[in-house]
Write a protein that holds these residues in place. Structure first.
Motif, PDB file in Angstrom:
ATOM      1  N   SER A  76       0.857  -1.187   0.000  1.00 30.65           N
ATOM      2  CA  SER A  76       0.000   0.000   0.000  1.00 30.65           C
ATOM      3  C   SER A  76       0.890   1.231   0.000  1.00 30.65           C
ATOM      4  O   SER A  76       1.862   1.293   0.749  1.00 30.65           O
ATOM      5  N   SER A  77       0.549   2.196  -0.852  1.00 32.74           N
ATOM      6  CA  SER A  77       1.321   3.443  -0.867  1.00 32.74           C
ATOM      7  C   SER A  77       0.359   4.621  -0.942  1.00 32.74           C
ATOM      8  O   SER A  77      -0.306   4.928   0.045  1.00 32.74           O
ATOM      9  N   PHE A  78       0.256   5.251  -2.102  1.00 36.23           N
ATOM     10  CA  PHE A  78      -0.605   6.432  -2.192  1.00 36.23           C
ATOM     11  C   PHE A  78      -2.076   6.071  -2.029  1.00 36.23           C
ATOM     12  O   PHE A  78      -2.571   5.107  -2.610  1.00 36.23           O
ATOM     13  N   ARG A  79      -2.753   6.853  -1.211  1.00 35.24           N
ATOM     14  CA  ARG A  79      -4.211   6.759  -1.083  1.00 35.24           C
ATOM     15  C   ARG A  79      -4.767   8.172  -1.102  1.00 35.24           C
ATOM     16  O   ARG A  79      -4.323   9.021  -0.317  1.00 35.24           O
ATOM     17  N   GLN A  84      -9.333   6.889   1.525  1.00 37.96           N
ATOM     18  CA  GLN A  84      -9.210   6.881   2.984  1.00 37.96           C
ATOM     19  C   GLN A  84     -10.573   7.070   3.635  1.00 37.96           C
ATOM     20  O   GLN A  84     -10.867   6.477   4.677  1.00 37.96           O
ATOM     21  N   SER A 119      -3.937  11.452   6.451  1.00 36.12           N
ATOM     22  CA  SER A 119      -3.058  10.304   6.224  1.00 36.12           C
ATOM     23  C   SER A 119      -1.763  10.709   5.531  1.00 36.12           C
ATOM     24  O   SER A 119      -1.768  11.462   4.551  1.00 36.12           O
ATOM     25  N   HIS A 121      -0.256   8.724   3.770  1.00 38.73           N
ATOM     26  CA  HIS A 121      -0.366   8.058   2.473  1.00 38.73           C
ATOM     27  C   HIS A 121      -0.933   8.989   1.399  1.00 38.73           C
ATOM     28  O   HIS A 121      -0.870   8.667   0.214  1.00 38.73           O
ATOM     29  N   ASP A 126       4.958   7.729   1.451  1.00 40.32           N
ATOM     30  CA  ASP A 126       4.905   6.658   2.446  1.00 40.32           C
ATOM     31  C   ASP A 126       4.399   5.360   1.830  1.00 40.32           C
ATOM     32  O   ASP A 126       3.570   5.376   0.914  1.00 40.32           O
ATOM     33  N   ALA A 127       4.895   4.251   2.373  1.00 40.66           N
ATOM     34  CA  ALA A 127       4.496   2.951   1.842  1.00 40.66           C
ATOM     35  C   ALA A 127       4.517   1.894   2.932  1.00 40.66           C
ATOM     36  O   ALA A 127       5.331   1.950   3.860  1.00 40.66           O
ATOM     37  N   ASP A 128       3.601   0.945   2.809  1.00 42.75           N
ATOM     38  CA  ASP A 128       3.606  -0.248   3.650  1.00 42.75           C
ATOM     39  C   ASP A 128       4.370  -1.316   2.877  1.00 42.75           C
ATOM     40  O   ASP A 128       3.977  -1.686   1.762  1.00 42.75           O
ATOM     41  N   HIS A 187       5.398   0.325   7.945  1.00 44.45           N
ATOM     42  CA  HIS A 187       5.118   1.653   7.388  1.00 44.45           C
ATOM     43  C   HIS A 187       6.381   2.517   7.394  1.00 44.45           C
ATOM     44  O   HIS A 187       6.869   2.921   8.446  1.00 44.45           O
ATOM     45  N   SER A 189       8.540   5.928   5.544  1.00 42.69           N
ATOM     46  CA  SER A 189       8.341   7.231   4.914  1.00 42.69           C
ATOM     47  C   SER A 189       9.656   7.729   4.330  1.00 42.69           C
ATOM     48  O   SER A 189      10.718   7.610   4.963  1.00 42.69           O
TER      49      SER A 189
END
Length: 242
Positions: A76-79, A84, A119, A121, A126-128, A187, A189
Motif C-alpha cells: 500500500s502506498s498512495f491513497r 481513505q 493520512s 499516504h 509513504d508505503a507499507d 510503514h 516514509s
C-alpha cells in the motif's frame, strides 16, 4: 538622493521582486488540497505509486535488498482522500452496527487507520512494505509477524540496518513512550520529502478543515478530540521524521 544610494536601493528592490516569485513558489509548493489527498499528484512505478524521488530511492533500496535475499514489496502506498474516506466509513459503520458508541468506534479506528485528510499516504512519500519472497497466510500487516521468529523477522532486521541509508524511516515505532497509532513495522516514509510536507501541513488550520467534513462519524468530532488526535497521532511519530 545620491546616485550610488539610488542604485543600491533600486537594485535591492529589483532583487526583492525577482526573489518574490521563488518565495511564493516555495511557500505554495504543497497545497492543502494536495496534502489532504484532494488534488492529483504525479506518481511513478507500477505497484509502487510514489513521487519520483521516493520512487527512485525505493528502487535503489529494493535492488540492495535483493542481494541479501529479500524482495521489498509495497502492499500500500498512495491513497487519496476518497479511498481513505471509504476505509474510515467502512470501519465506522461496522463498529457502530456491532453496538459500539460513535466515539468508541472512532477511537478504535484510529488505532491503525487515519481520519481522511490526515493520512501520510496522501503524500506519495509513504508505503507499507513487506518481503515478497515470504508466503504468509492471513493479514501481512500484523506486528507479531515482524518480531522474533516471525516470517518477516529478516525483513525487519534488514530494514532496521539499511532503510535510512535510502531515506526511508519507520514512522510508527515501538517506543513505549510514543502515543497515537500503534506500532507499524511495515510503514516507512521517504524523509527528504515527507519532512517538509509535514512542516507545510502543520502550517494549515487542519482542525477547522476537518470540522467541515461530512463523512460518517465526522459529526462526532469535537475540537478537543481533534487537537488530541493531531498531537498524538499525527505528530507523535519517529523523531527523525519531524
Amino acid at each position: 538622493m545620491k546616485r550610488r544610494s539610488f542604485i543600491q536601493k533600486s537594485s535591492g528592490a529589483a532583487l526583492g521582486l525577482s526573489l518574490l516569485p521563488n518565495i511564493l513558489m516555495q511557500e505554495a509548493e504543497y497545497s492543502i488540497a494536495e496534502l489532504m489527498g484532494k488534488a492529483p499528484i504525479e506518481l511513478y512505478g507500477k505497484d509502487i505509486n510514489l513521487r519520483k524521488e521516493a520512487h527512485d530511492a525505493f528502487l535503489d533500496m529494493k535492488k540492495a535488498a535483493y542481494s541479501d535475499g529479500i524482495d521489498l514489496k509495497i502492499v500500500s502506498s498512495f491513497r487519496d482522500f476518497s479511498r481513505q474516506e471509504g476505509i474510515f466509513e467502512r470501519k465506522y459503520i461496522t463498529y457502530t452496527d456491532e453496538g459500539m458508541e460513535p466515539m468508541a468506534a472512532i477511537e478504535k479506528i484510529i488505532e491503525y487507520s487515519t481520519i481522511p485528510g490526515t493520512s501520510r499516504h496522501h503524500w506519495g512519500t509513504d508505503a507499507d512494505i513487506i518481503d515478497g519472497y515470504r508466503n504468509v497466510e492471513g493479514d501481512v500487516l500484523d506486528p507479531e509477524k515482524y518480531g522474533n521468529g516471525g516470517p518477516y523477522e529478516d525483513f525487519k532486521l534488514w530494514m532496521d540496518e539499511n532503510s535510512e541509508t535510502y531515506g526511508y524511516h519507520l514512522v510508527y515505532t515501538d517506543d513505549p513512550k510514543r502515543r497515537g497509532f500503534k506500532y507499524e513495522p511495515w510503514h516507512y516514509s521517504y524523509a527528504p520529502l515527507s519532512i517538509p510536507m509535514l512542516e507545510a501541513y502543520r502550517g494549515f488550520n487542519v482542525i477547522a478543515l476537518l470540522e467541515k467534513e461530512e463523512f460518517f462519524g465526522a459529526e462526532h468530532f469535537t475540537r478537543a478530540f481533534l487537537r488530541s488526535y493531531i498531537q498524538n497521532n499525527i505528530l507523535d511519530i519517529n523523531r527523525s521524521l519531524l
